[in-house]
Scaffold this motif. Structure first.
Motif, PDB file in Angstrom:
ATOM      1  N   ARG A  64       0.859  -1.179   0.000  1.00  0.00           N
ATOM      2  CA  ARG A  64       0.000   0.000   0.000  1.00  0.00           C
ATOM      3  C   ARG A  64       0.897   1.230   0.000  1.00  0.00           C
ATOM      4  N   ILE A  65       0.734   2.090  -1.020  1.00  0.00           N
ATOM      5  CA  ILE A  65       1.493   3.342  -1.126  1.00  0.00           C
ATOM      6  C   ILE A  65       0.459   4.457  -1.183  1.00  0.00           C
ATOM      7  N   SER A  66       0.488   5.333  -0.184  1.00  0.00           N
ATOM      8  CA  SER A  66      -0.458   6.445  -0.167  1.00  0.00           C
ATOM      9  C   SER A  66       0.289   7.750  -0.351  1.00  0.00           C
ATOM     10  N   GLY A  67      -0.444   8.764  -0.733  1.00  0.00           N
ATOM     11  CA  GLY A  67       0.174  10.061  -0.986  1.00  0.00           C
ATOM     12  C   GLY A  67       0.761  10.086  -2.387  1.00  0.00           C
ATOM     13  N   SER A  68       1.709  10.973  -2.592  1.00  0.00           N
ATOM     14  CA  SER A  68       2.308  11.067  -3.918  1.00  0.00           C
ATOM     15  C   SER A  68       3.305   9.931  -4.072  1.00  0.00           C
ATOM     16  N   ALA A  69       3.176   9.208  -5.189  1.00  0.00           N
ATOM     17  CA  ALA A  69       4.027   8.041  -5.415  1.00  0.00           C
ATOM     18  C   ALA A  69       4.989   8.336  -6.547  1.00  0.00           C
ATOM     19  N   ASP A  70       6.257   8.363  -6.202  1.00  0.00           N
ATOM     20  CA  ASP A  70       7.301   8.564  -7.203  1.00  0.00           C
ATOM     21  C   ASP A  70       7.474   7.250  -7.967  1.00  0.00           C
ATOM     22  N   PRO A  71       7.496   7.260  -9.290  1.00  0.00           N
ATOM     23  CA  PRO A  71       7.631   6.018 -10.058  1.00  0.00           C
ATOM     24  C   PRO A  71       8.876   5.210  -9.683  1.00  0.00           C
ATOM     25  N   ILE A  93      10.274   4.959  -6.718  1.00  0.00           N
ATOM     26  CA  ILE A  93      10.032   4.281  -5.441  1.00  0.00           C
ATOM     27  C   ILE A  93       9.111   3.079  -5.653  1.00  0.00           C
ATOM     28  N   VAL A  94       8.062   3.245  -6.449  1.00  0.00           N
ATOM     29  CA  VAL A  94       7.144   2.139  -6.722  1.00  0.00           C
ATOM     30  C   VAL A  94       7.896   0.998  -7.398  1.00  0.00           C
ATOM     31  N   THR A  95       8.752   1.319  -8.362  1.00  0.00           N
ATOM     32  CA  THR A  95       9.544   0.293  -9.054  1.00  0.00           C
ATOM     33  C   THR A  95      10.467  -0.425  -8.075  1.00  0.00           C
ATOM     34  N   ALA A  96      11.098   0.314  -7.186  1.00  0.00           N
ATOM     35  CA  ALA A  96      12.009  -0.287  -6.222  1.00  0.00           C
ATOM     36  C   ALA A  96      11.257  -1.191  -5.260  1.00  0.00           C
ATOM     37  N   VAL A  97      10.085  -0.809  -4.794  1.00  0.00           N
ATOM     38  CA  VAL A  97       9.303  -1.624  -3.867  1.00  0.00           C
ATOM     39  C   VAL A  97       8.876  -2.912  -4.538  1.00  0.00           C
ATOM     40  N   ILE A  98       8.424  -2.849  -5.762  1.00  0.00           N
ATOM     41  CA  ILE A  98       7.989  -4.052  -6.465  1.00  0.00           C
ATOM     42  C   ILE A  98       9.190  -4.963  -6.744  1.00  0.00           C
ATOM     43  N   ALA A  99      10.337  -4.381  -7.061  1.00  0.00           N
ATOM     44  CA  ALA A  99      11.542  -5.185  -7.337  1.00  0.00           C
ATOM     45  C   ALA A  99      12.030  -5.867  -6.060  1.00  0.00           C
ATOM     46  N   ALA A 100      11.758  -5.301  -4.883  1.00  0.00           N
ATOM     47  CA  ALA A 100      12.207  -5.866  -3.627  1.00  0.00           C
ATOM     48  C   ALA A 100      11.343  -7.034  -3.150  1.00  0.00           C
ATOM     49  N   LEU A 101      10.251  -7.299  -3.801  1.00  0.00           N
ATOM     50  CA  LEU A 101       9.388  -8.409  -3.393  1.00  0.00           C
ATOM     51  C   LEU A 101      10.119  -9.732  -3.616  1.00  0.00           C
ATOM     52  N   PRO A 102       9.842 -10.710  -2.783  1.00  0.00           N
ATOM     53  CA  PRO A 102      10.460 -12.029  -2.984  1.00  0.00           C
ATOM     54  C   PRO A 102      10.025 -12.604  -4.334  1.00  0.00           C
ATOM     55  N   ALA A 103      10.871 -13.366  -4.943  1.00  0.00           N
ATOM     56  CA  ALA A 103      10.617 -13.921  -6.280  1.00  0.00           C
ATOM     57  C   ALA A 103       9.430 -14.864  -6.298  1.00  0.00           C
ATOM     58  N   GLY A 104       9.088 -15.507  -5.253  1.00  0.00           N
ATOM     59  CA  GLY A 104       7.974 -16.439  -5.227  1.00  0.00           C
ATOM     60  C   GLY A 104       6.637 -15.792  -5.044  1.00  0.00           C
TER      61      GLY A 104
END
Length: 120
Positions: free
Chosen positions: A99-106, A108-119
């Motif tokens: 969950r990302i609220s407020g202004s979302a820098d692209p 930061i969103v890319t980095a958060v999704i890339a940090a998710l576990p591969a499974g």
């Protein structure tokens, strides 16, 4: 070789010219109660499409064609506040939720999704 039949027309048949007064008289007759366009056209020796066109030309006012209007583009003051109030929510499976609220820098969103576990 078969013989072809040819018809030669020798008369010079020209279109009938209708004066404005004649057209007004025909249109006035067509506007009478109980009158039909076809009946009036036949009575005056014309065609019903002519009577329709003359009625349109003589009875209806022409509407002016639309023109161009000056347009000024200004920044919308509500756009800036709408961007800061955004919410991005991503659910991956039953256990992972982002969950990302407020202004979302692209970035930061890319980095958060890339940090998710591969499974996930």
């Amino acid at each position: 070789m078969a013989k072809a039949e040819v018809e030669v027309i020798t008369s010079e048949r020209r279109r009938r010219h209708w004066s404005r007064v004649d057209k007004e008289r025909v249109v006035a007759a067509a506007l009478q109660p109980g009158a039909t366009i076809l009946g009036v056209a036949r009575a005056f020796g014309g065609h019903s499409s002519q009577v329709f066109r003359w009625r349109q030309q003589l009875c209806w006012k022409e509407t002016p064609s639309p023109g161009f209007a000056a347009v000024t583009i200004a920044a919308d003051p509500h756009v800036a506040t709408a961007r800061t109030q955004g919410l991005i929510e991503v659910e991956i499976g039953a256990e992972t939720k982002i969950r990302i609220s407020g202004s979302a820098d692209p970035a930061i969103v890319t980095a958060v999704i890339a940090a998710l576990p591969a499974g996930s």
